[in-house]
Design a protein around this motif. Structure first.
Motif, PDB file in Angstrom:
ATOM      1  N   ASP A 730      25.982 -50.484  29.738  1.00  0.00           N
ATOM      2  CA  ASP A 730      25.592 -51.031  28.644  1.00  0.00           C
ATOM      3  C   ASP A 730      23.957 -50.502  29.209  1.00  0.00           C
ATOM      4  OD1 ASP A 730      26.874 -53.141  27.937  1.00  0.00           O
ATOM      5  OD2 ASP A 730      26.952 -53.747  29.708  1.00  0.00           O
ATOM      6  N   ALA A 731      23.786 -48.725  29.542  1.00  0.00           N
ATOM      7  CA  ALA A 731      21.902 -48.759  30.611  1.00  0.00           C
ATOM      8  C   ALA A 731      21.990 -47.525  29.978  1.00  0.00           C
ATOM      9  CB  ALA A 731      21.906 -48.789  31.888  1.00  0.00           C
ATOM     10  N   ASP A 732      22.438 -47.495  28.605  1.00  0.00           N
ATOM     11  CA  ASP A 732      22.585 -45.847  28.054  1.00  0.00           C
ATOM     12  C   ASP A 732      20.590 -46.410  27.621  1.00  0.00           C
ATOM     13  OD1 ASP A 732      24.547 -45.109  28.992  1.00  0.00           O
ATOM     14  OD2 ASP A 732      25.827 -45.828  26.557  1.00  0.00           O
ATOM     15  N   GLU A 733      20.180 -47.149  26.952  1.00  0.00           N
ATOM     16  CA  GLU A 733      19.130 -47.378  26.251  1.00  0.00           C
ATOM     17  C   GLU A 733      18.215 -47.627  27.555  1.00  0.00           C
ATOM     18  OE1 GLU A 733      16.709 -48.950  22.658  1.00  0.00           O
ATOM     19  OE2 GLU A 733      18.924 -49.536  22.683  1.00  0.00           O
ATOM     20  N   PRO A 734      17.279 -47.083  27.436  1.00  0.00           N
ATOM     21  CA  PRO A 734      16.002 -48.005  28.352  1.00  0.00           C
ATOM     22  C   PRO A 734      15.726 -49.598  28.045  1.00  0.00           C
ATOM     23  CG  PRO A 734      15.342 -45.489  28.037  1.00  0.00           C
ATOM     24  CD  PRO A 734      16.746 -45.785  27.676  1.00  0.00           C
ATOM     25  N   LEU A 735      14.999 -50.443  28.824  1.00  0.00           N
ATOM     26  CA  LEU A 735      14.297 -51.204  28.183  1.00  0.00           C
ATOM     27  C   LEU A 735      12.718 -51.068  27.913  1.00  0.00           C
ATOM     28  CD1 LEU A 735      14.448 -54.586  27.846  1.00  0.00           C
ATOM     29  CD2 LEU A 735      13.967 -53.900  30.362  1.00  0.00           C
ATOM     30  N   ARG A 736      12.498 -51.664  26.972  1.00  0.00           N
ATOM     31  CA  ARG A 736      11.065 -51.003  26.437  1.00  0.00           C
ATOM     32  C   ARG A 736      10.296 -52.362  26.358  1.00  0.00           C
ATOM     33  NH1 ARG A 736      10.370 -45.613  25.041  1.00  0.00           N
ATOM     34  NH2 ARG A 736      13.081 -44.384  24.929  1.00  0.00           N
ATOM     35  N   ILE A 737       9.423 -52.818  26.559  1.00  0.00           N
ATOM     36  CA  ILE A 737       8.407 -53.877  26.893  1.00  0.00           C
ATOM     37  C   ILE A 737       7.151 -53.666  26.615  1.00  0.00           C
ATOM     38  CG2 ILE A 737       8.287 -55.872  27.966  1.00  0.00           C
ATOM     39  CD1 ILE A 737      10.160 -55.157  30.401  1.00  0.00           C
ATOM     40  N   LYS A 738       6.175 -54.591  25.880  1.00  0.00           N
ATOM     41  CA  LYS A 738       5.347 -54.950  25.290  1.00  0.00           C
ATOM     42  C   LYS A 738       4.882 -56.098  25.615  1.00  0.00           C
ATOM     43  CE  LYS A 738       5.714 -51.781  20.841  1.00  0.00           C
ATOM     44  NZ  LYS A 738       5.497 -52.285  19.773  1.00  0.00           N
ATOM     45  N   TRP A 739       4.111 -56.280  26.458  1.00  0.00           N
ATOM     46  CA  TRP A 739       2.925 -57.129  26.596  1.00  0.00           C
ATOM     47  C   TRP A 739       2.197 -57.430  26.510  1.00  0.00           C
ATOM     48  CZ3 TRP A 739       6.015 -59.970  29.967  1.00  0.00           C
ATOM     49  CH2 TRP A 739       7.334 -59.101  31.422  1.00  0.00           C
ATOM     50  N   TYR A 740       2.087 -58.348  25.552  1.00  0.00           N
ATOM     51  CA  TYR A 740       0.826 -58.639  24.336  1.00  0.00           C
ATOM     52  C   TYR A 740      -0.127 -59.160  25.330  1.00  0.00           C
ATOM     53  CZ  TYR A 740       3.436 -56.887  20.871  1.00  0.00           C
ATOM     54  OH  TYR A 740       4.441 -56.556  19.585  1.00  0.00           O
ATOM     55  N   ASN A 741      -1.647 -58.728  25.106  1.00  0.00           N
ATOM     56  CA  ASN A 741      -2.920 -59.132  25.996  1.00  0.00           C
ATOM     57  C   ASN A 741      -2.989 -60.995  25.475  1.00  0.00           C
ATOM     58  OD1 ASN A 741      -2.926 -56.682  26.243  1.00  0.00           O
ATOM     59  ND2 ASN A 741      -4.676 -56.525  24.695  1.00  0.00           N
TER      60      ASN A 741
END
Length: 752
Positions: A730-741
């Motif tokens: 289930d890990a083919d797509e990396p986890l992309r995160i935006k930590w908002y200010n």
């Protein structure tokens, strides 16, 4: 949850060995039989002494005295043990029985006995001269050393030999482990039966002991009970009860209660010791507790009052006893309590692989399986295979080689559902509690979240407010008995080095015998301020602080006082397929911290580092931080972690709080709410570890924020499926995160 059965003496056995990578010649021909080994092991020990090092001075000294004993340098053992007791617990007099079995063996061997008969005579004389001059507390520690089965030492020794089979050169680490095991084996082979005989004679003269009580519950299940009374006491007394899954050290704990002026009783949980039922941790304790206490209250030696104490699982079992409270139960002292379904076997929704190791520890036999529990090589292999293979967490027991129904039952309940709720009080059951309670925990107690869960639930539902809390710079064991003077590289304040163990019985005298209230309990919440060397006392948790500092995520990894650009964000990319970052289990960590005062922060590419400006004035960080995170991800879930550090003016750091949470359970542990991919969402992060620390002027707040992706727990791949079912597929797509200010961290402070 670490096993809480450890008395001080037993804990002393279990500190793991650590050494350098140098090698020592130890040929297979030098260990072909027991006679050869008796000649070659002292030589190996002497070689190891020359090479052995450890950056932790306590671990070094704890291993070194064993090496010296195996090397036949007998005269140095006793002074080394006194020094170890003084430096480890701050009191060599109070802890004079620490390591006593080794000390006495070395003392007898130093006299160079010529036969087994002469050895026995020397041992008996030494035992009687020393044992009867000790106080009750130390006599109990002595009894613990000789309350064991020699087969455990023999099995461990054979396992250590098998581990180096075929090798002609071994590492210093292997040599230390081999010498430690051999030290225990030769010591107890020579002294165990002699010591048992002496202890039994002393016990028979002083105590009335019944270890053969087997109670039958209304549903047909059975529970084994041990009862100890002083022979000189004939009138009914209050009873001190320990409700214990860690069967095997029952008489010693009961004797201590008897020595303190009570009747000592231990009930082992269903399936343990004499009980032939299935061992199913947590599941029967609430209902069984009522019947156990009912039986106790009707015995002629009970005056109608029962108090309970104990830590970790035993803390949980006290709370379970309050689900259907018996009127004879007058007080409890839950310590470092497991919050079942809250912080064990999962923390804020994230399951730990340690849970499987613990299950085998308490269910492999009717007592405990210490040898397997301490077989770090076996568990390291299991956890490494799970992590590096990327197989589903549900298969962890199969990877280990023994499919386990209890493990499978637990992970089938990933939320705080009725399965967990039926084990402890809920809402109106908390409201009905009408007895005084004393809880002890520590800033670095792995079960602090469990202990504080019960505290907060009581405060939420109960109007009696008859609940006292003591918390300080203690680990899981120090919060139950005697604090260590140092937690790895951190030396605790002198004022924090109190006897939690003595406090327990002061509390019982206060609640069961109308004695004075313990001096430390000046208010309901009693906490030590690390770095200030002082105790503070306030009426409630919210009085621990008088100011909250809010920090926001800013550009250039800054923590700012306001969110000037709330739409701005810091990105983080996590490759969930990567598995070259495995870390072996480390039993010398406290709440995930190996070093408390590191020169540099730990390197983890799954974490971002944010740092505040220097503090203008000294302040006391006092309480649990909270986070309110605004984030956007490309998946439906993630496991978030944030760590809190002080960066001191000299540039070094101090570890404060290490927190973990499943995002989909952040709003309600009872109901999973999946995230919406690629949409900004708000995640509260409120159930966190608390600490209290004097911060210097010029210090900075440092937060490490990111994703939990390590081999100690489940890997959340973010599909939205049951996390235990997910795998590296289930890990083919990396986890992309935006930590908002706009993400906000709230730090509770006591401004001076």
């Amino acid at each position: 949850m670490k096993p809480s059965f450890f008395s001080l003496a037993i804990l002393f056995f279990l500190i793991s060995a650590s050494a350098s990578a140098q090698v020592i010649a130890f040929k297979t021909c030098e260990r072909k039989d027991s006679i050869t080994l008796s000649k070659t092991m002292p030589v190996l020990a002497q070689k190891t002494i020359q090479l052995y090092k450890d950056k932790d001075p306590m671990v070094y000294k704890e291993n070194l005295f064993r090496l010296q004993l195996v090397a036949k340098n007998y005269k140095v053992v006793a002074p080394m043990l006194r020094e170890y007791a003084q430096e480890t617990y701050g009191d060599s007099t109070r802890m004079k029985a620490l390591g006593i079995a080794y000390c006495w063996y070395a003392g007898v061997m130093a006299a160079n006995p010529k036969s087994k008969k002469e050895f026995a005579a020397l041992f008996n004389r030494l035992f009687q001269n020393k044992y009867y001059s000790m106080d009750d507390e130390n006599q109990n520690i002595v009894a613990d050393y000789y309350n064991r089965d020699i087969s455990e030492a023999k099995t461990d020794w054979e396992a250590k030999l098998n581990a180096i089979s075929g090798k002609n050169n071994i590492s210093v680490d292997e040599a230390v482990k081999l010498c430690r095991s051999y030290c225990s084996y030769i010591t107890f082979s020579a002294t165990l039966e002699l010591g048992k005989k002496e202890i039994q004679e002393a016990s028979d003269a002083k105590y009335s002991v019944d270890e053969n009580v087997l109670l039958t519950m209304k549903d047909g299940g059975t529970v084994a009970v041990t009862v100890v009374r002083l022979k000189t006491v004939t009138t009914p007394l209050p009873v001190i009860l320990k409700y214990n899954i860690y069967a095997g050290k029952d008489v010693t704990a009961c004797k201590e209660a008897a020595n303190k002026g009570y009747v000592g009783v231990i009930a082992n949980t269903r399936g343990k010791r004499l009980s032939q039922d299935a061992i199913e941790p947590f599941e029967h304790d609430a209902k069984d507790a009522y019947e156990i206490i009912d039986w106790i209250s009707k015995q002629p030696w009970c005056d109608g009052k029962v108090g309970m104490y104990g830590g970790s699982y035993l803390g949980f079992s006290q709370w379970s006893a309050l689900k259907y409270k018996h009127p004879a139960l007058k007080t409890i002292v839950p310590q470092a309590s497991v919050g079942v379904g809250i912080d064990f076997p999962m923390q804020n929704g994230v399951f730990f692989d340690y849970a499987l190791r613990w299950i085998h520890f308490v269910t492999n036999n009717k007592l405990i399986d210490l040898n397997e529990f301490m077989d770090t090589g076996h568990w390291d292999k299991t956890f490494k295979e799970y992590y590096t293979s990327g197989r589903p967490f549900r298969q962890l027991d199969s990877i280990e080689g023994r499919p386990n129904p209890i493990f499978q039952r637990w992970i089938a309940h990933p939320t705080y559902d009725s399965y967990w709720q039926h084990m402890t009080p809920q809402q109106e059951e908390f409201a009905a509690i009408d007895i005084p309670i004393l809880t002890t925990t520590g800033y670095y107690d792995d079960d602090q979240l469990g202990a504080m869960y019960y505290y907060k639930q009581y405060q939420k539902w109960n109007k009696n407010d008859n609940y006292y809390l003591v918390i300080g710079p203690y680990d899981h064991f120090g919060a139950q008995d005697y604090p260590l003077t140092s937690l790895n590289d951190y030396k605790i304040d002198a004022v924090a080095n109190i006897s939690i163990h003595n406090l327990i019985f002061q509390w019982f005298d206060y609640t069961l015998k109308q004695g004075p209230k313990p001096e430390l309990l000046k208010d309901k919440v009693n906490f030590e301020v690390m770095g200030a060397n002082t105790w503070n006392h306030v009426p409630s948790l919210d009085k621990m602080y008088n100011q909250e500092l809010s920090f926001y995520l800013g550009s250039n990894n800054k923590l700012t006082g306001s969110s000037d650009n709330p739409s701005g964000f810091t990105p983080l990319l996590i490759d969930l397929k990567e598995r070259n970052d495995y870390k072996a289990p480390n039993d010398n960590e406290y709440c995930g911290f190996k070093d408390f005062e590191p020169k540099t922060l730990p390197v983890d590419k799954n974490l971002l580092v944010f740092e505040s400006d220097p503090l203008d004035v000294p302040m006391v960080l006092s309480g649990a931080p909270k986070a309110y995170l605004d984030l956007e991800i490309n998946k439906r879930d993630l496991d978030i972690t944030f760590q809190l550090y002080e960066k001191k003016p000299d540039g070094s750091y101090f570890a404060l709080s290490n927190n973990l949470e499943r995002a989909s359970l952040a709003k309600d542990l009872k109901q999973r709410e999946l995230l919406i991919p690629n949409v900004k969402q708000h995640i509260p992060f409120e159930n966190n570890f608390m600490a209290c620390r004097q911060l210097q002027k010029g210090s900075r707040i440092v937060i490490l924020l990111g994703v939990s992706k390590n081999n100690s727990c489940q890997i959340n791949y973010g599909t939205g499926k049951d996390v235990s079912e997910e795998s590296i597929k289930d890990a083919d797509e990396p986890l992309r995160i935006k930590w908002y200010n706009s993400s906000k961290f709230i730090i509770p402070l006591m401004k001076q």
